[in-house]
Motif scaffolding. Structure first.
Motif, PDB file in Angstrom:
ATOM      1  N   THR A 114      44.493  47.853  49.487  1.00 50.78           N
ATOM      2  CA  THR A 114      43.150  47.121  49.932  1.00 50.78           C
ATOM      3  C   THR A 114      41.939  47.469  48.975  1.00 50.78           C
ATOM      4  O   THR A 114      41.248  46.585  48.391  1.00 50.78           O
ATOM      5  N   LEU A 115      41.734  48.849  48.802  1.00 49.06           N
ATOM      6  CA  LEU A 115      40.534  49.042  47.906  1.00 49.06           C
ATOM      7  C   LEU A 115      40.759  48.496  46.497  1.00 49.06           C
ATOM      8  O   LEU A 115      39.708  48.044  45.765  1.00 49.06           O
ATOM      9  N   GLU A 116      42.046  48.433  46.011  1.00 51.09           N
ATOM     10  CA  GLU A 116      42.333  47.896  44.689  1.00 51.09           C
ATOM     11  C   GLU A 116      42.148  46.499  44.658  1.00 51.09           C
ATOM     12  O   GLU A 116      41.397  46.065  43.765  1.00 51.09           O
ATOM     13  N   LEU A 117      42.288  45.872  45.896  1.00 49.03           N
ATOM     14  CA  LEU A 117      42.142  44.275  45.803  1.00 49.03           C
ATOM     15  C   LEU A 117      40.502  44.094  45.847  1.00 49.03           C
ATOM     16  O   LEU A 117      39.950  43.240  45.136  1.00 49.03           O
ATOM     17  N   VAL A 118      39.791  44.964  46.615  1.00 46.62           N
ATOM     18  CA  VAL A 118      38.368  44.819  46.900  1.00 46.62           C
ATOM     19  C   VAL A 118      37.819  45.204  45.562  1.00 46.62           C
ATOM     20  O   VAL A 118      36.708  44.402  44.916  1.00 46.62           O
ATOM     21  N   ALA A 119      38.460  46.000  44.844  1.00 47.67           N
ATOM     22  CA  ALA A 119      37.599  46.545  43.500  1.00 47.67           C
ATOM     23  C   ALA A 119      37.842  45.384  42.559  1.00 47.67           C
ATOM     24  O   ALA A 119      36.784  45.078  41.903  1.00 47.67           O
ATOM     25  N   TYR A 120      38.935  44.868  42.398  1.00 51.45           N
ATOM     26  CA  TYR A 120      39.421  43.711  41.463  1.00 51.45           C
ATOM     27  C   TYR A 120      38.330  42.744  41.621  1.00 51.45           C
ATOM     28  O   TYR A 120      37.826  42.055  40.965  1.00 51.45           O
ATOM     29  N   ALA A 121      38.312  42.117  42.913  1.00 46.56           N
ATOM     30  CA  ALA A 121      37.343  41.175  43.358  1.00 46.56           C
ATOM     31  C   ALA A 121      36.009  41.240  42.954  1.00 46.56           C
ATOM     32  O   ALA A 121      35.384  40.419  42.601  1.00 46.56           O
ATOM     33  N   THR A 122      35.629  42.647  43.359  1.00 45.67           N
ATOM     34  CA  THR A 122      34.171  43.049  42.928  1.00 45.67           C
ATOM     35  C   THR A 122      33.783  42.865  41.415  1.00 45.67           C
ATOM     36  O   THR A 122      33.051  42.220  41.048  1.00 45.67           O
ATOM     37  N   VAL A 123      34.820  43.292  40.507  1.00 47.50           N
ATOM     38  CA  VAL A 123      34.633  43.163  39.137  1.00 47.50           C
ATOM     39  C   VAL A 123      34.408  41.760  38.679  1.00 47.50           C
ATOM     40  O   VAL A 123      33.690  41.124  37.851  1.00 47.50           O
ATOM     41  N   LEU A 124      35.339  40.812  39.318  1.00 46.01           N
ATOM     42  CA  LEU A 124      35.305  39.454  38.964  1.00 46.01           C
ATOM     43  C   LEU A 124      33.924  38.513  39.672  1.00 46.01           C
ATOM     44  O   LEU A 124      33.222  38.107  38.747  1.00 46.01           O
ATOM     45  N   TYR A 125      33.606  38.765  40.740  1.00 47.20           N
ATOM     46  CA  TYR A 125      32.412  38.065  41.210  1.00 47.20           C
ATOM     47  C   TYR A 125      31.171  38.776  40.368  1.00 47.20           C
ATOM     48  O   TYR A 125      30.224  38.021  40.431  1.00 47.20           O
ATOM     49  N   VAL A 126      30.983  39.988  40.222  1.00 52.03           N
ATOM     50  CA  VAL A 126      29.877  40.444  39.503  1.00 52.03           C
ATOM     51  C   VAL A 126      29.897  40.210  38.102  1.00 52.03           C
ATOM     52  O   VAL A 126      28.807  39.466  37.595  1.00 52.03           O
ATOM     53  N   ILE A 127      30.854  40.037  37.406  1.00 54.66           N
ATOM     54  CA  ILE A 127      30.819  39.526  35.942  1.00 54.66           C
ATOM     55  C   ILE A 127      30.459  38.047  35.932  1.00 54.66           C
ATOM     56  O   ILE A 127      29.721  37.695  35.079  1.00 54.66           O
ATOM     57  N   LEU A 128      31.452  37.352  36.494  1.00 53.77           N
ATOM     58  CA  LEU A 128      31.440  35.861  36.596  1.00 53.77           C
ATOM     59  C   LEU A 128      30.241  35.500  37.480  1.00 53.77           C
ATOM     60  O   LEU A 128      29.415  34.596  36.991  1.00 53.77           O
ATOM     61  N   GLY A 129      29.842  35.956  38.432  1.00 55.61           N
ATOM     62  CA  GLY A 129      28.537  35.829  39.211  1.00 55.61           C
ATOM     63  C   GLY A 129      27.122  35.799  38.492  1.00 55.61           C
ATOM     64  O   GLY A 129      26.313  34.758  38.370  1.00 55.61           O
TER      65      GLY A 129
END
Length: 329
Positions: A114-129
């Motif tokens: 779960t932490l890996e999934l959250v970390a991956y999603a966080t990287v995506l929305y921080v960079i793209l957002g």
């Protein structure tokens, strides 16, 4: 003669007082949340004693009373809560009704995924957002700005489970680019398996972060010192990087932290849709089978993660925004 403390010498005292106040609020919030979680789970439909006794078939009143006494279910709710809270503080989360294993072992075996999934999603929305928000702010009132706002509005309107189904159908089934179940092994395998779940989890967050970034940069660009820098001939790129973006970091970082804190609970839908063995799917299974110790522990973990992250964001925000620092002084 007694010397009065100077403002400089009182700064550590103010910081310590603020930190103590925030920590006390964190503890009080966790205690209140733990009671709500405990009471809400036991208020859910279904009798855990019946489940523990093996169902209603051939269930006698004597057997039911024995199970209630064995698991302390015959005690008042407040007494049960006090016993559970005492054990939880000592890291004893009890045993799963369904599996018979320690709840702590079940959570620890799934938490990393779960932490890996959250970390991956966080990287995506921080960079793209953040990138989309900066682009929209720099190209404000142009077609680029309109495209970013329209695209993020569309992304925010799509629920996570709808996005998950669409991504599975297109990239998993039709194109076959990504697997649709499991979490993979190793770094490359994990990234490959978690790409679609992370994208579906990050879509709504990406829209929020891009809007906050756009608005924060617009507010920073309207300040007097930015106008003075522009009038003095400073290149626009330097103005955006050194003045506008730097002054907009406070609300951007704060919102990124808040979104990440709430994302732990958002994994429930995504993990179920993609068949990922994380704590989100563990919670769904525990609720469906009336596995109360597991449900209580997972919910408390989610609330604790949210409260801790939001508290850290509150403590870091004054370091990024001088205006907030002055307000706390």
């Amino acid at each position: 003669m007694k010397l009065l403390p100077t403002p400089l010498s009182s700064l550590p005292l103010r910081a310590l007082t603020h930190l103590s106040r925030r920590l006390a609020g964190l503890v009080a919030t966790l205690v209140a949340a733990s009671f709500v979680i405990f009471a809400a789970v036991y208020a859910a439909p279904g009798d855990p004693a019946v489940f523990l006794a093996g169902g209603r078939d051939k269930l006698t009143p004597e057997r039911l009373a024995q199970v209630r006494a064995q698991y302390h279910l015959d005690e008042p709710l407040v007494v049960q809560y006090g016993r559970w809270l005492w054990d939880t503080v000592h890291l004893d989360l009890g045993r799963s009704f369904k599996y018979g294993d320690q709840v702590a072992d079940l959570i620890s075996s799934r938490l990393a995924t779960t932490l890996e999934l959250v970390a991956y999603a966080t990287v995506l929305y921080v960079i793209l957002g953040v990138g989309a928000g900066i682009l929209a702010a720099v190209r404000r009132s142009t077609w680029v700005d309109s495209a970013v706002v329209g695209g993020t509005t569309l992304a925010a309107s799509v629920p996570s489970f709808v996005a998950a189904i669409a991504l599975v159908s297109l990239f998993g089934v039709q194109l076959g680019w990504f697997p649709v179940t499991g979490s993979g092994d190793g770094l490359a395998g994990t990234l490959h398996h978690l790409t679609l779940p992370a994208v579906s989890l990050a879509l709504g967050a990406l829209a929020i972060i891009s809007r906050v970034t756009r608005q924060a940069m617009a507010d920073a660009a309207a300040s007097d010192h930015v106008e003075a820098a522009r009038a003095s001939g400073v290149p626009e790129r330097e103005i955006v990087r050194r003045h506008v973006l730097r002054n907009a970091l406070g609300p951007i970082v704060t919102m990124c932290g808040l979104v990440m804190a709430g994302m732990l609970a958002g994994t429930v839908v995504v993990e179920t849709a993609f068949g990922i063995s994380g704590i989100g799917s563990l919670l769904v299974g525990a609720i469906n089978t009336h596995d109360f110790p597991v449900a209580q522990a997972v919910l408390l973990l989610m609330v604790t993660g949210y409260v801790v992250v939001t508290t850290l964001v509150d403590l870091v925000h004054p370091l990024l925004d001088p205006r907030v620092k002055e307000a706390h002084a």
